[in-house]
Write an enzyme that holds these catalytic residues in place. Structure first.
Site, mmCIF file in Angstrom:
data_model
loop_
_atom_site.group_PDB
_atom_site.id
_atom_site.type_symbol
_atom_site.label_atom_id
_atom_site.label_comp_id
_atom_site.label_asym_id
_atom_site.label_seq_id
_atom_site.Cartn_x
_atom_site.Cartn_y
_atom_site.Cartn_z
ATOM 1 N N SER A 1 -15.929 10.512 3.466
ATOM 2 C CA SER A 1 -15.521 9.631 2.370
ATOM 3 C C SER A 1 -16.661 9.170 1.476
ATOM 4 C CB SER A 1 -14.784 8.423 2.928
ATOM 5 O OG SER A 1 -15.544 7.808 3.948
ATOM 6 N N HIS B 1 -9.187 12.128 2.756
ATOM 7 C CA HIS B 1 -9.668 12.490 1.411
ATOM 8 C C HIS B 1 -9.342 13.929 1.017
ATOM 9 C CE1 HIS B 1 -11.734 8.749 0.608
ATOM 10 N NE2 HIS B 1 -12.012 8.741 1.890
ATOM 11 N N LYS C 1 -4.300 7.656 -0.702
ATOM 12 C CA LYS C 1 -5.339 8.152 -1.611
ATOM 13 C C LYS C 1 -4.730 9.129 -2.627
ATOM 14 C CE LYS C 1 -8.852 6.417 1.237
ATOM 15 N NZ LYS C 1 -9.386 6.378 2.579
HETATM 16 C C1 PLP Z 1 -9.492 5.369 3.585
HETATM 17 C C2 PLP Z 1 -9.656 6.012 4.881
HETATM 18 C C3 PLP Z 1 -8.900 5.609 5.978
HETATM 19 C C4 PLP Z 1 -8.005 4.406 5.919
HETATM 20 O O1 PLP Z 1 -6.832 4.696 5.224
HETATM 21 P P1 PLP Z 1 -5.954 3.528 4.601
HETATM 22 O O2 PLP Z 1 -4.646 4.152 4.362
HETATM 23 O O3 PLP Z 1 -6.657 3.080 3.357
HETATM 24 O O4 PLP Z 1 -5.882 2.430 5.612
HETATM 25 C C5 PLP Z 1 -9.027 6.310 7.154
HETATM 26 N N1 PLP Z 1 -9.881 7.356 7.265
HETATM 27 C C6 PLP Z 1 -10.652 7.751 6.234
HETATM 28 C C7 PLP Z 1 -11.564 8.912 6.397
HETATM 29 C C8 PLP Z 1 -10.571 7.088 5.019
HETATM 30 O O5 PLP Z 1 -11.341 7.455 4.005
#
Ligand code: PLP
Length: 395
Positions: free
Chosen positions: A182, A210, A242
């Site tokens: 990320s 991602h 995302k």
């Molecule tokens: C953003 C993210 C999460 C958390 O996801 P949310 O739906 O925002 O709680 C988990 N793992 C990774 C790699 C992330 O980038």
């Protein structure tokens, strides 16, 4: 409040301010488009995870409204009580078809998916092998599980193998990794991980937060760049928060594995189901991503353009090969100053500091989206290069 506590909080905050690690909530009036609005000012949005722009999509909004009208605004209860609407089952079937998997489970967020699944899969008798740059929710899940926590150097499979080799053969082992990291925008070496998990009898779990909606066949995730690879990975986790533009997450795996999680995963059992409106939007997002490849390709192309431009200007962008492009500047102060200057120049991009990234690797995390035009990105890179020179980040 008791003065002792007030003093304690104040001193912690002061030390965060001293090391430029203090964070503040800033109001953003709109951020679902390529340009966001903050303090009434338009800024080019290189700070969001809404990679395909679906968070502002009219079809998703309509699907959310329709589901809300039909079922109401609240999840009303845990899914194991009376919160398991037909919407859940129907969308889980769509996820199974999309991910070409036996079973899928919708859970409330990526964070609760990782924390809950990992702490359900392993306990204090087991060992988890985790990439050093894995997301905080993975780390928290491991800590909560009480399992032995072995962190291997980022993407260093030799180091991982050494750790696997030195673990007792009878111990249960879980390997877990982000597929796209990320804060670095580079990719995990999934083929090698599958080879190692097979060799050492471990379970492999991947986090597609991602990559979901973007990479792989039908945007199903990085593992789905190769169908056989996807099948070899035991547990896939991904989010709807995302690229999918909604909220919530999914876990996929074998029928028995998902049934086990339904029965043991505390962050699934002891929480209210997602609101129907969110489920409606998720269903539509999956349909769009499966059907329409244009935006996915556009995003990948935008990433390529942006990376090349920054790299040619002399910026240190780490090992990024995706739409997430860090500009690594080093100190917390330098990163903060850089992001402040970007904002003044009309660009929103966030300074990422420890503990989100390792010490001395503070950076600006840029994320392009499919909505950015060539003009947007050309305009942005010119300004970024100019500020980089002013700040002495590049010469
Ligand atoms: C953003 C993210 C999460 C958390 O996801 P949310 O739906 O925002 O709680 C988990 N793992 C990774 C790699 C992330 O980038």
């Amino acid at each position: 409040m008791n003065l002792v506590w007030e003093t304690y909080f104040q001193s912690k905050l002061s030390s965060l301010i001293e090391t430029s690690q203090h964070r503040k909530l800033m109001e953003t009036e709109h951020a679902e488009q390529a340009w966001l609005v903050r303090n009434g000012k338009k800024l080019l949005n290189l700070a969001s995870n809404n990679y395909l722009g679906l968070a502002g999509d009219e079809q998703l909004k309509e699907a959310a409204i329709e589901a809300t009208k039909k079922y109401g605004t609240g999840g009303v209860a845990s899914r194991l009580v009376v919160g398991n609407y037909p919407l859940h089952e129907e969308i889980e079937q769509r996820i199974c078809a999309w991910k070409e998997t036996e079973k899928a489970l919708i859970v409330n967020s990526g964070y609760t998916a990782n924390v809950g699944a990992i702490s359900a899969l392993v306990n204090r008798h087991d060992i988890v092998f985790s990439d050093k740059l894995n997301h905080a929710s993975i780390v928290d899940g491991i800590v909560l599980s009480g399992a032995e926590h072995k962190r291997y150097r980022h993407n260093d499979l030799e180091h991982l193998e050494k750790l696997l080799k030195s673990a007792k053969i009878e111990k249960r082992k879980l390997i877990v990794t982000d597929t796209i990291f990320s804060m670095d925008g580079d990719k995990a070496h999934l083929e090698d991980l599958v080879m190692l998990k097979e060799k050492y009898g471990a379970l492999l779990m991947v986090d597609e937060a991602h990559a979901g909606g973007i990479y792989g066949r039908n945007g199903a995730g990085l593992a789905h760049e190769c169908p056989q690879l996807a099948k070899s990975i035991d547990i896939h986790m991904g989010t709807f928060s995302k690229a999918m533009g909604c909220y919530g997450a999914y876990i996929t795996g074998s029928a028995v594995c998902i049934e086990y999680l339904i029965n043991t995963m505390r962050s699934f059992i002891f929480t209210t189901a997602l609101p129907p409106g969110t489920l409606g939007a998720i269903g539509k997002a999956i349909d769009i991503v499966r059907k329409d490849e244009t935006d996915r390709y556009r995003l990948i192309e935008n990433g390529r353009y942006f990376r090349t431009a920054l790299q040619e200007a002399g910026f240190h962008i780490g090992d990024s090969t995706t739409h997430i492009v860090p500009v690594i500047v080093g100190s917390n102060e330098a990163a903060l100053r850089f992001s402040m200057k970007l904002q003044e120049a009309g660009i929103a991009a966030i300074a990422i500091r420890p503990p989100t990234v390792p010490q001395h690797s503070s950076r600006i995390r840029f994320a392009v989206t499919a909505q950015h035009t060539n003009n947007d990105l050309q305009w942005a890179t010119q300004r970024i290069v100019q500020i980089g020179k002013e700040e002495g980040v590049i010469s």
